[in-house]
Structure formats: C-alpha cells, structure tokens
Design a protein around this motif. Structure first.
Motif, short mmCIF file in Angstrom:
data_model
loop_
_atom_site.label_atom_id
_atom_site.label_comp_id
_atom_site.label_asym_id
_atom_site.label_seq_id
_atom_site.Cartn_x
_atom_site.Cartn_y
_atom_site.Cartn_z
N ASP A 318 -39.92 79.95 -25.28
CA ASP A 318 -39.09 78.91 -25.35
C ASP A 318 -39.71 77.56 -26.03
O ASP A 318 -40.61 76.82 -25.02
CB ASP A 318 -38.42 78.47 -23.96
CG ASP A 318 -37.24 77.56 -24.05
OD1 ASP A 318 -36.77 77.09 -25.01
OD2 ASP A 318 -36.98 76.79 -22.95
N HIS A 319 -39.50 77.24 -27.17
CA HIS A 319 -40.52 76.20 -27.51
C HIS A 319 -39.33 75.00 -28.16
O HIS A 319 -39.10 75.11 -29.38
CB HIS A 319 -41.46 76.68 -28.77
CG HIS A 319 -42.52 77.59 -28.13
ND1 HIS A 319 -43.67 77.24 -27.52
CD2 HIS A 319 -42.45 79.06 -28.08
CE1 HIS A 319 -44.21 78.31 -27.36
NE2 HIS A 319 -43.57 79.08 -27.58
N PRO A 320 -39.08 74.23 -27.40
CA PRO A 320 -38.12 73.36 -27.83
C PRO A 320 -38.38 72.20 -28.87
O PRO A 320 -37.69 71.70 -29.51
CB PRO A 320 -37.86 72.38 -26.30
CG PRO A 320 -38.98 72.42 -25.44
CD PRO A 320 -39.72 73.89 -25.81
N GLY A 361 -50.45 86.78 -21.76
CA GLY A 361 -50.18 85.51 -20.67
C GLY A 361 -49.87 84.18 -20.99
O GLY A 361 -49.33 83.45 -20.16
N SER A 362 -49.92 83.76 -22.54
CA SER A 362 -49.59 82.44 -22.85
C SER A 362 -48.05 82.56 -23.17
O SER A 362 -47.42 83.54 -23.14
CB SER A 362 -50.34 82.07 -24.32
OG SER A 362 -49.99 82.68 -25.05
N ASP A 363 -47.62 81.03 -23.66
CA ASP A 363 -46.19 81.02 -23.80
C ASP A 363 -45.99 81.57 -25.27
O ASP A 363 -44.74 81.56 -25.82
CB ASP A 363 -45.86 79.58 -23.50
CG ASP A 363 -46.32 78.74 -24.58
OD1 ASP A 363 -47.20 79.00 -25.27
OD2 ASP A 363 -46.25 77.41 -24.72
N HIS A 364 -47.11 81.80 -26.19
CA HIS A 364 -46.80 82.69 -27.32
C HIS A 364 -46.58 83.93 -27.32
O HIS A 364 -46.71 84.69 -28.35
CB HIS A 364 -47.90 82.24 -28.27
CG HIS A 364 -47.86 80.88 -28.78
ND1 HIS A 364 -47.60 79.51 -28.04
CD2 HIS A 364 -47.80 80.18 -30.01
CE1 HIS A 364 -47.47 78.56 -28.78
NE2 HIS A 364 -47.75 78.89 -30.08
N TYR A 365 -46.59 84.82 -26.07
CA TYR A 365 -46.95 86.15 -26.17
C TYR A 365 -45.76 86.94 -25.77
O TYR A 365 -44.85 86.38 -25.17
CB TYR A 365 -47.90 86.54 -24.76
CG TYR A 365 -48.49 87.88 -24.92
CD1 TYR A 365 -49.24 88.36 -25.81
CD2 TYR A 365 -47.80 88.80 -23.86
CE1 TYR A 365 -49.56 89.80 -25.75
CE2 TYR A 365 -48.29 90.08 -23.59
CZ TYR A 365 -49.08 90.71 -24.65
OH TYR A 365 -49.42 91.87 -24.59
N GLY A 366 -45.36 87.99 -26.52
CA GLY A 366 -44.53 88.97 -26.33
C GLY A 366 -44.61 90.27 -27.00
O GLY A 366 -45.85 90.16 -27.61
#
Length: 434
Positions: A318-320, A361-366
């Motif tokens: 979720d990158h606003p 583990g980062s907000d860029h990971y999936g």
C-alpha cells in the motif's frame, strides 16, 4: 511528465542574456535538447563533473522542504562534497521544472569551513563570486539548465564545497533534489559573501536548483573516467547518516582513492524512481532521464545501474504516494534496462548492471515482486547484456534467509541499507569492471 523548455529569452536590464538553448559565455541546455534520441555528445574539453544531483519537480516529501513554496528575497546556501579536484570550479543550475524564469541575482562558491559545528560557515579566504557570461546576474528560462563561468578555486578530492545563491525575487515552485541527506541553509536578504553562518537560521534536507559542480585544471589530466551511479533511493543514500557522506557513492569514491584509482563518482539516484513510469514525487522514469542525468555529464566513462525495486514493489504494498501502481513483469523490466544499455552504447559509455537487493519483509515484498526480482537478477547475472555486473543481492543477503537483507546491513525497514550496508555495496564492486 517531461518538462519542455520554453527557451524564450527575456531582455535583461542587467546580467547575462539567455537565448534559445545558449547563454552568452555560459552553457545552457533544455530537456528537449538532451533526449534519448539526441546524437552522441562529446565530453566538454577540460571540465569533469565532480558532484551531481538529479533534478526533480517540486513536490511534498518525507521531510519538510521548500520546493513548492520556493524563495522570495532570500539567500540559499548548500554544501556538497566533490570527488574530483581542480584549480577551477563552476556550478550547474537547473530550472528544469520551473513554471517561470529563475533570476539568480548573485552566486558564490567557497570551501566549506572545517568541523560539523561550523554549519553554514565557509573558509574566509576562499569565497569566489561566480559569473554567467561575464555577468554576476542571470535569468534562466523555465525548463532550462545552465552552467556558470569557471572561477579560480583550488579544490581537493573529497573536499566539501559551499554554493550560495541570492534569489532576489519571488521564484515560484523550485526545481530541487528531494532527499539530500545533507543540510541546506536559508537566510533573508543577500548573504552570498558571508563567511559565517549566523544569518542562516532555516534548514532543510534537500538541494534546490543546484544540479552539479564541475572542476578543471587539477593534478590529473582531464579523462573520461567518471563513474555515475544511477538508480533509486538506495543509490540516493536513503537512511544514511545526514551530513556524514555515507551513501554508497561516497564509499565507492573513498575505496577507489584508497586503491590508487581516485576518480569522480557521481550520484544520480532519485528516491522512489522507477525504470518504466513517471511519478510526481519520484521523478521522471529512468528511460527518460538517463541521458540527461548520467550520460551527458562531463567526463563520464562508466555508469552503474541499480533500479527496479520500485517498479515491482509499489504494486505489492500500500503505497499512497504512487497509485495506481501497474503490475510490471520481468520482461518489461528487462526491456527497460535494455533501453538504458542501448543509450549508453550510443554514447560510448561503459554500462554495468546490478542485481536488486533482497526485499523480504519490506513493504515492497510479495509473491509477485519476489518472482520478478529473482527473474531479473538471473538475467543480470547470466545474459551478458551489460558490460559487467555487480551482485548486491548475494552480497547483502542474510545467510539464514537470502530473501532478506542481513540484519547487520539493514537500516530498519528491511529494504534500505544502513551505513554499513552502503560500505558493503562499495566493497563488492570489482574495481576493474569500472
């Protein structure tokens, strides 16, 4: 989102006159004049880029900045560290994303006073007034870049330089570089020749209008051996210690000097930058800005490209600040890098690729970003399309969990290195590859 230079000259009552894409006695270009389709540009005789920052359009950021409000009757003082020495210096200014002409009433360059406690102070005997086509003042058209004349100032590699600009009128929104990890200073009125820093009561961690410092006449003959590091926030130095020059570009410059191969190392990173798409916060896509921000810098011989985590990672979390984020495939990302390779080869510049750092583990990971990152890194290692490559993925990975950055190198967000991580990046580079 590319800014187009108006290149319409204004008749000035004083100062240099800028006409079209040329300034009398100075060098000026527009974004349109340095696109990917422009012919190969020869290095400018005698000048080498010693420091650079990639310009961005005015925007909000992670920390407060002055880009949207601009300046009004103020003096702006900015400190940078050069990685090449010389007997003469000039500055490069950018009004690339300005909505109106930019008036520079006066400008100076000086050696920065020693000691962190000195703040905005400069060495008293080193202040040099800068001119533009022989004049102390200049107006830069909206959309244009411009270089000052050279000034006699002896600088050593790894020395800090202070550039001071008096902006006598209202500038409007300012072309800037959002994340400097260095303190810049502002004062009311004209303080361009002040040697002390008392007047400069306001601070920010961004650079404004200043796109470069070039040098000439040093102990080394002018060579085309400068190294540009091109990429996103990891190249920009996100999470490195402010005012300590701890980016990986700094660490690489220091390592080269220690190895007896001192040469310019230039940081053309923009936090959040993408290979394939523009962003209001994070600059023009790399395939638009590559020639302008990297290949056309004077004296450049090699570019190291580290970019793609945002192309694949913004879709995953979720990158606003970047919505909607497209789903980018490995093939699309690779094709974007191939475009950079073609541009570098057309300019006769060596190009080195880099694997993407671990992002677990980062907000860029999936699942998608992990799959694309692995495929892209395999291409960098095995395709042979880059002239050489550096494997940051393996160098900074946690041995117990290779999907994640090693704790010793993690700044805390599991995405950006800390100071030790940036030093590790510089250590893993094969200097012969440069």
């Amino acid at each position: 989102m590319t800014a187009v230079a108006t290149a319409t000259a204004l008749a000035l009552t004083a100062g240099a006159v800028v006409t079209g894409a040329h300034a009398v006695g100075a060098h000026t270009t527009s974004p349109a004049a340095s696109s990917a389709t422009s012919p190969a540009k020869k290095p400018e005789a005698g000048w080498s880029a010693a420091w650079t920052a990639a310009p961005q359009r005015p925007s909000t950021g992670f920390k407060p900045n002055w880009s949207e409000s601009g300046f009004d009757g103020q003096t702006l003082r900015q400190v940078v560290r050069v990685t090449e020495g010389g007997d003469r210096a000039r500055i490069r200014l950018s009004n690339r994303y300005g909505a109106s002409p930019l008036r520079i009433e006066s400008a100076t360059v000086a050696r920065t006073a020693d000691g962190a406690e000195k703040g905005a102070a400069v060495e008293a005997d080193s202040v040099r007034r800068l001119t533009f086509g022989g004049k102390r003042s200049v107006t830069i058209p909206a959309g244009a870049d411009l270089s000052s004349d050279g000034a006699g100032l002896r600088l050593a590699p790894m020395e800090s330089v202070t550039v001071t600009l008096h902006l006598s009128g209202t500038t409007g929104p300012a072309t800037f570089h959002a994340q400097s990890f260095a303190t810049s200073y502002r004062a009311d009125g004209d303080h361009t020749t002040d040697t002390g820093g008392k007047a400069f009561g306001e601070t920010t961690e961004s650079w404004y209008y200043l796109a470069g410092v070039d040098v000439s006449g040093g102990e080394r003959p002018a060579k085309r051996d400068g190294v540009v590091l091109f990429g996103d926030s990891i190249t920009d130095g996100f999470a490195s210690t402010t005012d300590e020059n701890r980016r990986w570009s700094d660490a690489l410059a220091e390592r080269l000097a220690k190895a007896g191969d001192q040469r310019p190392v230039l940081n053309a990173g923009i936090g959040g930058n993408l290979v394939l798409n523009d962003s209001a916060w994070y600059g023009e896509r790399s395939t638009n800005r590559f020639t302008r921000d990297a290949l056309d810098l004077p004296g450049v011989g090699t570019v190291v490209v580290l970019e793609g985590l945002n192309d694949i990672g913004f879709y995953e979390g979720d990158h606003p600040t970047y919505k909607p984020a497209p789903k980018v495939t490995a093939r699309q990302l690779i094709n974007g890098h191939r475009a950079l390779i073609r541009e570098a080869r057309a300019k006769g510049v060596r190009i080195v690729g880099a694997t993407l750092l671990p992002l677990g583990g980062s907000d860029h990971y999936g699942k998608h970003s992990a799959k694309v990152s692995d495929a892209f890194n395999t291409w960098v290692r095995t395709s042979g399309e880059y002239d050489a490559y550096v494997d940051f993925d393996k160098a900074l990975a946690d041995p117990d969990d290779p999907e994640r950055i090693a704790p010793a190198y993690d700044s805390g967000d599991q995405l950006h290195p800390n100071d030790a991580g940036y030093r590790a990046m510089a250590r893993v580079v094969d200097l012969k590859a440069l």
